[in-house]
Every structure is written in C-alpha cells, then in structure tokens.
Design a protein around this motif. Structure first.
Motif, PDB file in Angstrom:
ATOM      1  N   GLY A   1       3.013   3.849   6.465  1.00  0.00           N
ATOM      2  CA  GLY A   1       1.562   4.044   6.593  1.00  0.00           C
ATOM      3  C   GLY A   1       1.008   5.266   5.899  1.00  0.00           C
ATOM      4  N   ASP A   2       1.783   5.873   4.986  1.00  0.00           N
ATOM      5  CA  ASP A   2       1.278   7.057   4.274  1.00  0.00           C
ATOM      6  C   ASP A   2       0.069   6.715   3.401  1.00  0.00           C
ATOM      7  OD1 ASP A   2       1.426   9.807   3.647  1.00  0.00           O
ATOM      8  OD2 ASP A   2       2.426   9.361   1.760  1.00  0.00           O
ATOM      9  N   TRP A   3      -0.112   5.417   3.115  1.00  0.00           N
ATOM     10  CA  TRP A   3      -1.260   5.011   2.292  1.00  0.00           C
ATOM     11  C   TRP A   3      -2.576   5.475   2.900  1.00  0.00           C
ATOM     12  CZ3 TRP A   3      -5.031   1.850   4.375  1.00  0.00           C
ATOM     13  CH2 TRP A   3      -4.683   1.102   5.503  1.00  0.00           C
ATOM     14  N   ARG A   4      -2.586   5.616   4.236  1.00  0.00           N
ATOM     15  CA  ARG A   4      -3.852   5.989   4.893  1.00  0.00           C
ATOM     16  C   ARG A   4      -4.341   7.367   4.447  1.00  0.00           C
ATOM     17  NH1 ARG A   4      -1.185   3.144   8.962  1.00  0.00           N
ATOM     18  NH2 ARG A   4      -2.278   1.219   9.465  1.00  0.00           N
ATOM     19  N   SER A   5      -3.408   8.225   4.033  1.00  0.00           N
ATOM     20  CA  SER A   5      -3.851   9.552   3.584  1.00  0.00           C
ATOM     21  C   SER A   5      -4.093   9.593   2.070  1.00  0.00           C
ATOM     22  CB  SER A   5      -2.829  10.616   4.000  1.00  0.00           C
ATOM     23  OG  SER A   5      -1.576  10.315   3.442  1.00  0.00           O
ATOM     24  N   HIS A   6      -4.000   8.438   1.405  1.00  0.00           N
ATOM     25  CA  HIS A   6      -4.235   8.392  -0.045  1.00  0.00           C
ATOM     26  C   HIS A   6      -5.408   7.516  -0.456  1.00  0.00           C
ATOM     27  CE1 HIS A   6      -0.201  10.103  -0.171  1.00  0.00           C
ATOM     28  NE2 HIS A   6      -0.390  10.378  -1.452  1.00  0.00           N
TER      29      HIS A   6
ATOM     30  N   PRO B   1     -12.012   4.592   1.022  1.00  0.00           N
ATOM     31  CA  PRO B   1     -12.509   3.289   1.520  1.00  0.00           C
ATOM     32  C   PRO B   1     -12.722   2.269   0.396  1.00  0.00           C
ATOM     33  CG  PRO B   1     -13.551   5.064   2.725  1.00  0.00           C
ATOM     34  CD  PRO B   1     -12.760   5.720   1.626  1.00  0.00           C
TER      35      PRO B   1
ATOM     36  N   ASP C   1      -7.462  -4.721  -0.384  1.00  0.00           N
ATOM     37  CA  ASP C   1      -7.469  -5.808   0.607  1.00  0.00           C
ATOM     38  C   ASP C   1      -7.917  -7.125  -0.028  1.00  0.00           C
ATOM     39  OD1 ASP C   1      -6.510  -4.261   2.636  1.00  0.00           O
ATOM     40  OD2 ASP C   1      -8.459  -3.858   3.544  1.00  0.00           O
TER      41      ASP C   1
ATOM     42  N   VAL D   1      -4.332  -2.711   7.833  1.00  0.00           N
ATOM     43  CA  VAL D   1      -5.571  -1.997   8.226  1.00  0.00           C
ATOM     44  C   VAL D   1      -5.209  -0.733   9.004  1.00  0.00           C
ATOM     45  CG1 VAL D   1      -7.121  -3.952   8.251  1.00  0.00           C
ATOM     46  CG2 VAL D   1      -5.732  -3.483  10.279  1.00  0.00           C
TER      47      VAL D   1
ATOM     48  N   LYS E   1       0.846  -1.207   0.000  1.00  0.00           N
ATOM     49  CA  LYS E   1       0.000   0.000   0.000  1.00  0.00           C
ATOM     50  C   LYS E   1       0.879   1.254   0.000  1.00  0.00           C
ATOM     51  CE  LYS E   1      -4.188  -1.947   2.085  1.00  0.00           C
ATOM     52  NZ  LYS E   1      -5.125  -1.919   3.212  1.00  0.00           N
ATOM     53  N   ASP E   2       1.982   1.204   0.742  1.00  0.00           N
ATOM     54  CA  ASP E   2       2.920   2.332   0.724  1.00  0.00           C
ATOM     55  C   ASP E   2       3.739   2.341  -0.571  1.00  0.00           C
ATOM     56  OD1 ASP E   2       2.183   3.512   3.121  1.00  0.00           O
ATOM     57  OD2 ASP E   2       3.593   2.343   4.314  1.00  0.00           O
TER      58      ASP E   2
ATOM     59  N   ASN F   1      -9.370   0.949  -0.695  1.00  0.00           N
ATOM     60  CA  ASN F   1      -8.789   0.098   0.342  1.00  0.00           C
ATOM     61  C   ASN F   1      -9.432  -1.293   0.336  1.00  0.00           C
ATOM     62  OD1 ASN F   1      -6.960  -0.252   2.447  1.00  0.00           O
ATOM     63  ND2 ASN F   1      -8.540   0.138   3.978  1.00  0.00           N
TER      64      ASN F   1
END
Ligand code: PPS
Length: 288
Positions: A254-259, A262, A269, A288, A125-126, A265
């Motif tokens: 974990g920068d993926w969380r700001s890209h 839902p 997954d 997650v 993800k990153d 994601n």
C-alpha cells in the motif's frame, strides 16, 4: 559487458541491453526445460527476490547457508539474461530459474515440459511505485524523469519489460496449460507461513517445522535487507547507484497511497478497470 545505454527490443518489448542480447533472448525461448525445473515468473517488482529466497530455503531444508553465501542471481538465474548459462546450477535436482518474460513468448515453449511454474503478482499500484524508485538507482534503465511521466508510460505498457496488464493476464491464461501456481506479494505479507505451506504442497516438498521457522526468519524483510546475497549491494555503483536508494526499499503493502495524487489514482483506476475487471487476482489487493 556494460551496454548501459543499450535497449534490446524483443517480441515488441524493450529490455535493458546491459543484461540481454538478441542471442540471450533467442536462447531463452528454446531452452530445454527439464520436468524437474522450477520456474519463478514475475513482472518486475512483484516479489521475485522474495520468492527466490523462499525457494532457496525450502530446497535447503531450512539451511540458510546457501542464501547467505551465493548471490540470488546465481541461485535462481534469469533465463533471458546473458549470465544465465554460466550461472545455472545444472547438477541441482531442481534447477531454480527466474524469468520476467511474458506468457506469449515463454508459455508455448514451457508447455512442452512438465516444469513447475510459480507466478508471483503484486498490486500494480505498488509495482509502479517500486519500479519508479528502481529506475532511479538502476543505471541500466532509462531515467524515469518524474513519477507522473513514469506512471503514464507504465499504464501505456511502454516501460521496460512491457505491459503489466498483458503480463498478468497472459500468465493467468496459462492456468490450464502449465503446472502453475499463482501467489501474490500480498499473500506473502499476510501469511508467509501459510503461503510457504501451499508452495511446498505444490512442489511436493515435505515441510518440517524447523524449515518453516528458518524460512520465516531468513525471508523477513529485515533479514533480506541485510543479506548482501539478496539485497544487490554487491552490484557496483556505476550499475546501481546505491546513493539513490535501496533495492530492498520499504517492503510494504500500500505504499502507493503516499505517491499517487487523486488525479493519478483516478486515471489508474479507470485503466485498471478496463483491463482487469474480470480477473480473479484482483481480490488479493486493495485498489482503494
Ligand atoms: S526485481 O528487480 O524484479 O527482481 O524486483 P522484485 O524482487 O520483484 O521486487 C522488489 C520489491 O520486493 C520487495 N521485497 C520484499 N518485501 C517484503 N518482504 C521481503 N522479504 C521482500 N524482499 C523483497 C522489495 O523491497 C521491493 O519492493 P519495494 O516496494 O520497492 O520496497
């Protein structure tokens, strides 16, 4: 040689023609490795430059001079690229070599040597986020259009250098066949010192405390971001458009969380689970 618009296809994988030719790729698959060679293998954006810097410091005994005066692509050149032969430090006791090639291409040939292989992997993800941003500045890669479009291509394995899933699983499959160690970007983040110790043991290097100290200082994100020999600012703007961002972009986990949205994601997954459910590296990163 510019060839910025050219795509080379090799073993079913698209590669930038700016850096690869059919000849350079053929050469890579027949390169006479020495038993003393150390080969860094990665999928792009997984910690390649970081590992090149760490090995430079390990082999210099903590002397930062080589890392500060020689570009990383000359310290640990890419096997498959056109500049490989002119950059390789042939007289070094341990030649540092880098490759993004998949295991099905390089593995069988490497098995004929006792070269040590360091495989670095990162949370995909990153990887996809870092790779997307890199496509915006690297003029030798296609325009990524949008993050959503790029994410789709990444999941389908249609980006340059091929499928992340195939890359990681292929190299994990070499465990019994090569002298190989697996390191994750996340471990380097969490415990650079401990990971450098593990690497030294694998390479048979006696690690002095002052080497470790110098390595920690020199291989930090801030130090590497400011080191022109590692941050790619030496590359002219027509090849890397530095106004679009930095090669040393954020350097975080974990920068993926700001890209990711839902739905993106959930899609990621699902594919990840289908492809990777039983592979051991997954324990190193948070999905997650
Ligand atoms: S490449 O183009 O394949 O060689 O790229 P690669 O070097 O594999 O990956 C680039 C990403 O690694 C980050 N990086 C670091 N992170 C933390 N600490 C250090 N010292 C470090 N050095 C490089 C770099 O910032 C890219 O990640 P992103 O997420 O884009 O910041």
């Amino acid at each position: 040689m510019e060839r910025l618009e050219v795509t080379e296809t090799f073993a079913g994988i698209a590669l930038p023609g700016h850096l690869h030719t059919a000849e350079s790729l053929q050469f890579a698959t027949k390169f006479p490795f020495r038993d003393t060679d150390v080969v860094i293998v990665t999928y792009p954006k997984s910690g390649t430059t970081w590992m090149q810097e760490i090995l430079t410091l390990l082999y210099s005994g903590g002397d930062a001079q080589p890392a500060k005066t020689i570009p990383n692509w000359e310290r640990a050149p890419w096997l498959e690229q056109i500049h490989f032969r002119s950059s390789l430090r042939d007289t070094a006791t341990h030649r540092l070599i880098t490759s993004h090639l998949p295991a099905r291409v390089l593995g069988p040939w490497l098995q004929g040597s006792k070269a040590k292989v360091i495989y670095v992997a990162r949370n995909p993800k990153d990887v996809v986020v870092s790779y997307y941003h890199f496509h915006r500045l690297a003029k030798f890669l296609p325009d990524p259009v949008s993050f959503d479009a790029f994410l789709q291509q990444f999941l389908e394995g249609k980006v340059h250098y091929g499928s992340w899933f195939e890359h990681v699983k292929g190299w994990l499959g070499q465990r019994q066949l090569l002298d190989i160690i697996y390191i994750t970007y996340e471990e380097l983040h969490k415990d650079l010192r401990g990971t450098a110790q593990r690497l030294s043991a694998f390479l048979g290097i006696t690690l002095e405390p002052q080497t470790l100290l110098a390595l920690e200082q020199h291989c930090s994100f801030a130090a590497m971001r400011d080191n022109a020999m590692a941050n790619y600012t030496l590359i002219p703007p027509e090849i890397m458009d530095h106004s679009q961002g930095r090669f040393m972009r954020k350097g975080v986990v974990g920068d993926w969380r700001s890209h990711f949205s839902p739905p993106q994601n959930a899609l990621f997954d699902r594919v990840y689970h289908e492809e990777m459910h039983d592979t051991e590296l997954s324990a190193h990163w948070a999905m997650v």
